[in-house]
Scaffold this active site. Sequence first.
Site, short mmCIF file in Angstrom:
data_model
loop_
_atom_site.label_atom_id
_atom_site.label_comp_id
_atom_site.label_asym_id
_atom_site.label_seq_id
_atom_site.Cartn_x
_atom_site.Cartn_y
_atom_site.Cartn_z
N TRP A 102 0.83 -1.21 0.00
CA TRP A 102 0.00 0.00 0.00
C TRP A 102 0.86 1.24 0.00
CZ3 TRP A 102 -4.35 -1.27 -1.80
CH2 TRP A 102 -4.98 -2.46 -1.42
N ASP A 169 -1.52 6.88 6.56
CA ASP A 169 -2.54 5.93 6.13
C ASP A 169 -2.77 4.97 7.29
OD1 ASP A 169 -4.04 3.86 5.08
OD2 ASP A 169 -2.68 3.39 3.43
N LYS A 193 -11.70 -1.89 7.06
CA LYS A 193 -10.81 -2.70 7.88
C LYS A 193 -11.17 -2.64 9.37
CE LYS A 193 -8.09 -3.49 4.22
NZ LYS A 193 -7.30 -2.38 3.71
#
Length: 355
Positions: A102, A169, A193
């Site tokens: 990511w 993030d 998530k």
Amino acid sequence: MSKKHNFSAGPCILPQEVLKKASESILNFNNDNLSLIEISHRSKPFVDVMDKAINLVKELLEVPEGYSVLFLQGGASLEFLMVPFNLMKEGGKAAYTNTGAWAKKAITESKQFGEIIVVGDSSDNNYNYIPKGYEIPADVDYFHCTSNNTIYGTQMKEFPEVSSLIVCDMSSDIFSRKVDVSKFDLIYAGAQKNMGPAGTTLVIVKDEILGKTGRTIPTMLDYNTHISKDSMFNTPPVFAIYVSMLTLEWLKNHGGVEWIEEVNNRKAAMLYSEIDRNPLFEGTAEKEDRSNMNVTFLLKDSEKEEVFNQMCFSTGINGLKGHRSVGGYRASMYNALPLESVDVLVNVMKNLENN
Ligand SMILES: *Cc1c(COP(=O)(O)O)cnc(C)c1O
């Protein structure tokens, strides 16, 4: 209903009571004989949902004055692009850590906007550790990091002191532990998530950092557009925001982030101690950087995998297969995963040893 033990990495487990309430509201929201998803987003009942969701974020994370809380679309992946668009000056530069797939995608997007300096990089060992002790140049427009590397099972335990802006993030560990929001300038997280269903992205941004790049930003990609319209510039993802609101309410009613952090610590301790004790298994992440959310591990003897998979299947364990780039197993233990599910997994691991 006999439920599975859901270790899915994302979208992931949500509290049962939230799913029940959400399904009721699909048919009949607020006893108005209308569905949540067929009313105007500008109607009072939905505006109330949005306000409540924003206020729960502020309360649970103790968001200081001067920050805006937004519910956007496009996933965390769109933030990879919106962050540099909104924060990097013309001809500017930014520093990024490269701690996983990511992070790497975030770096790729940002390169379209200016010079990117990778200041900490764990790709040399398949991202199994968190780089530390790196220097962040003082003249960057911002520093970007990923707090929890969902695929590799590593997590930042502390954040560097920076003189530039700091962006994080937090997709896979937001609301799982206490963080000092005042130390960050921008935090983003895809909902799916730890907060709700896929379809919305939480952004927490310090207002004063915006509007300083000299760039022309397309309307939908400009954080100020969404701030000025309270996340309702266009039709918001009403269902995802509503279910996120219910999940945050669930968290608050149980004792908030402080409570869940303790539960998460217990769940992680249970599973990691079995991985370390059981001679059949080994963890893949460096011990000091292990994630409390995503636990990655291998069977030393891959011939045992078939039996182990079968035992997991027959006890109702779901979503344990590791990401293809790490292999082995990944137990994702997000907020809504009960302690009991971890206990079931640990027992299966013990049974495999005694098999
Ligand atoms: C899942 C994930 C993403 C991607 O989120 P999308 O909402 O699918 O775009 C980004 N960063 C991290 C850390 C993730 O775990």
